[in-house]
Design a protein around this motif. Structure first.
Motif, PDB file in Angstrom:
ATOM      1  N   CYS A  73       6.573  11.247  -3.523  1.00  0.00           N
ATOM      2  CA  CYS A  73       5.186  10.917  -3.219  1.00  0.00           C
ATOM      3  C   CYS A  73       5.098  10.355  -1.803  1.00  0.00           C
ATOM      4  N   PRO A  74       4.911  11.221  -0.817  1.00  0.00           N
ATOM      5  CA  PRO A  74       4.825  10.741   0.564  1.00  0.00           C
ATOM      6  C   PRO A  74       3.535   9.972   0.812  1.00  0.00           C
ATOM      7  N   GLY A  75       3.629   9.059   1.756  1.00  0.00           N
ATOM      8  CA  GLY A  75       2.436   8.415   2.276  1.00  0.00           C
ATOM      9  C   GLY A  75       1.931   9.193   3.472  1.00  0.00           C
ATOM     10  N   TRP A  76       1.681   8.504   4.570  1.00  0.00           N
ATOM     11  CA  TRP A  76       1.142   9.149   5.758  1.00  0.00           C
ATOM     12  C   TRP A  76       2.265   9.728   6.603  1.00  0.00           C
ATOM     13  N   ILE A  77       2.514  11.018   6.418  1.00  0.00           N
ATOM     14  CA  ILE A  77       3.521  11.734   7.188  1.00  0.00           C
ATOM     15  C   ILE A  77       2.795  12.510   8.283  1.00  0.00           C
ATOM     16  N   ALA A 103       3.204  -1.266  -1.041  1.00  0.00           N
ATOM     17  CA  ALA A 103       3.694  -2.616  -1.309  1.00  0.00           C
ATOM     18  C   ALA A 103       2.872  -3.680  -0.598  1.00  0.00           C
ATOM     19  N   SER A 104       2.078  -3.255   0.382  1.00  0.00           N
ATOM     20  CA  SER A 104       1.374  -4.250   1.217  1.00  0.00           C
ATOM     21  C   SER A 104       0.037  -4.649   0.609  1.00  0.00           C
ATOM     22  N   VAL A 160       7.511   7.422  -0.673  1.00  0.00           N
ATOM     23  CA  VAL A 160       8.066   7.341   0.686  1.00  0.00           C
ATOM     24  C   VAL A 160       6.880   7.087   1.614  1.00  0.00           C
ATOM     25  N   ASP A 161       6.592   5.815   1.894  1.00  0.00           N
ATOM     26  CA  ASP A 161       5.336   5.505   2.571  1.00  0.00           C
ATOM     27  C   ASP A 161       5.430   4.386   3.594  1.00  0.00           C
ATOM     28  N   GLY A 162       6.637   4.011   3.994  1.00  0.00           N
ATOM     29  CA  GLY A 162       6.771   2.932   4.962  1.00  0.00           C
ATOM     30  C   GLY A 162       6.349   1.576   4.458  1.00  0.00           C
ATOM     31  N   GLY A 163       6.174   1.461   3.134  1.00  0.00           N
ATOM     32  CA  GLY A 163       5.792   0.184   2.542  1.00  0.00           C
ATOM     33  C   GLY A 163       4.302   0.005   2.303  1.00  0.00           C
ATOM     34  N   ARG A 204      -1.774  -1.154   8.678  1.00  0.00           N
ATOM     35  CA  ARG A 204      -1.621  -1.515   7.264  1.00  0.00           C
ATOM     36  C   ARG A 204      -0.259  -1.109   6.704  1.00  0.00           C
ATOM     37  N   ILE A 205       0.533  -0.392   7.492  1.00  0.00           N
ATOM     38  CA  ILE A 205       1.848   0.077   7.043  1.00  0.00           C
ATOM     39  C   ILE A 205       2.909  -0.911   7.533  1.00  0.00           C
ATOM     40  N   PRO A 206       3.661  -1.544   6.639  1.00  0.00           N
ATOM     41  CA  PRO A 206       4.636  -2.539   7.080  1.00  0.00           C
ATOM     42  C   PRO A 206       5.618  -2.039   8.128  1.00  0.00           C
ATOM     43  N   LEU A 207       6.040  -0.792   8.049  1.00  0.00           N
ATOM     44  CA  LEU A 207       6.956  -0.270   9.067  1.00  0.00           C
ATOM     45  C   LEU A 207       6.238   0.152  10.343  1.00  0.00           C
TER      46      LEU A 207
END
Length: 249
Positions: free
Chosen positions: A178-182, A248-249, A242-245, A208-211
């Protein structure tokens, strides 16, 4: 040597997956509506794997079974199926056409089911069958405008669990990424709907993406490559974000 079918491999995550598998020794067939892109994806990879590509409209009722038949022409066997083909349509709630809803569901939800259904006997015969479907973080969070897309990806996560139960006794593992913003052209409908300057919209998103950045296709293809490998033989029915966190944020 294992054989993999990549459904939707002309661009983005599917292309990255096809090239990674080819480089690691898989024979890979790409089924895609973009034949030129699919052919380019399987050419020029430094590795022992053989590649092929064929035009296929996976959104039709007949397309998924045709993709499996075309893949079998490569080696006569099939060990892994990866479905990356998808459609993102963005409209406001009061302006969302029924025809667009149906187009999204046909490609994003019906096609993965039909491909797996058609491939199941061959994956069973393989003795190490793998299916990886591509979901989205949209399955777990809301987003105005992407109603059909989010619903289709939520359905896909549920479908993976049912397929895993059905195919587990045959030794076939079924999972979902489940990708996030790729960062691929797939997101263009979103940038168009939010309007204005993409740079500003992207900055608001990445804040908004922790990474702190959009992902790359390779960030997802590595996980897919693991899930189709022999080492992943006791993993099934799971959905991996797979979303850079972001969630989780």
């Amino acid at each position: 040597m294992a054989t993999a079918l990549i459904a939707g491999g002309a661009t983005g995550i599917g292309r990255a997956t096809a090239r990674q598998l080819l480089g690691s020794g898989y024979d890979v067939h790409i089924a895609d509506i973009d034949l030129e892109g699919a052919e380019n994806a399987v050419h020029g990879v430094d590795g022992p794997g053989r590649g092929s590509a064929a035009y296929c409209d996976l959104a039709t009722p007949e397309g998924p079974a045709q993709a499996v038949r075309d893949a079998l022409r490569l080696t006569g066997s099939l060990d892994a199926v990866v479905v990356c083909a998808a459609l993102l349509v963005e409209h406001e709630l009061d302006d969302f056409p029924t025809a667009d809803w149906d187009r999204v569901m046909a490609l994003n939800l019906r096609a993965p089911f039909l491909i797996t259904q058609a491939a199941a006997p061959h994956l069973t015969a393989s003795g190490r069958g793998r299916v990886v479907l591509t979901g989205s973080t949209a399955a777990f969070r809301g987003g105005g405008g992407s109603f059909a897309y989010a619903a289709s990806k939520g359905g896909l996560v549920a479908l993976v669990r049912s397929l895993a139960v059905a195919l587990g006794p045959a030794g076939v593992c079924v999972n979902c990424v489940c990708p996030g913003w790729i960062d691929t052209p797939f997101n263009d409908p979103y940038w168009e709907r939010v309007g204005g300057e993409r740079q500003a919209a992207e900055a608001a998103l990445t804040s908004r993406i922790p990474l702190g950045a959009l992902g790359r296709p390779g960030d997802v293809s590595g996980l897919i490559a693991f899930l189709v490998s022999e080492e992943a033989g006791y993993i099934t029915g799971q959905s991996y974000v797979v979303d850079g966190g972001l969630l989780a944020s």
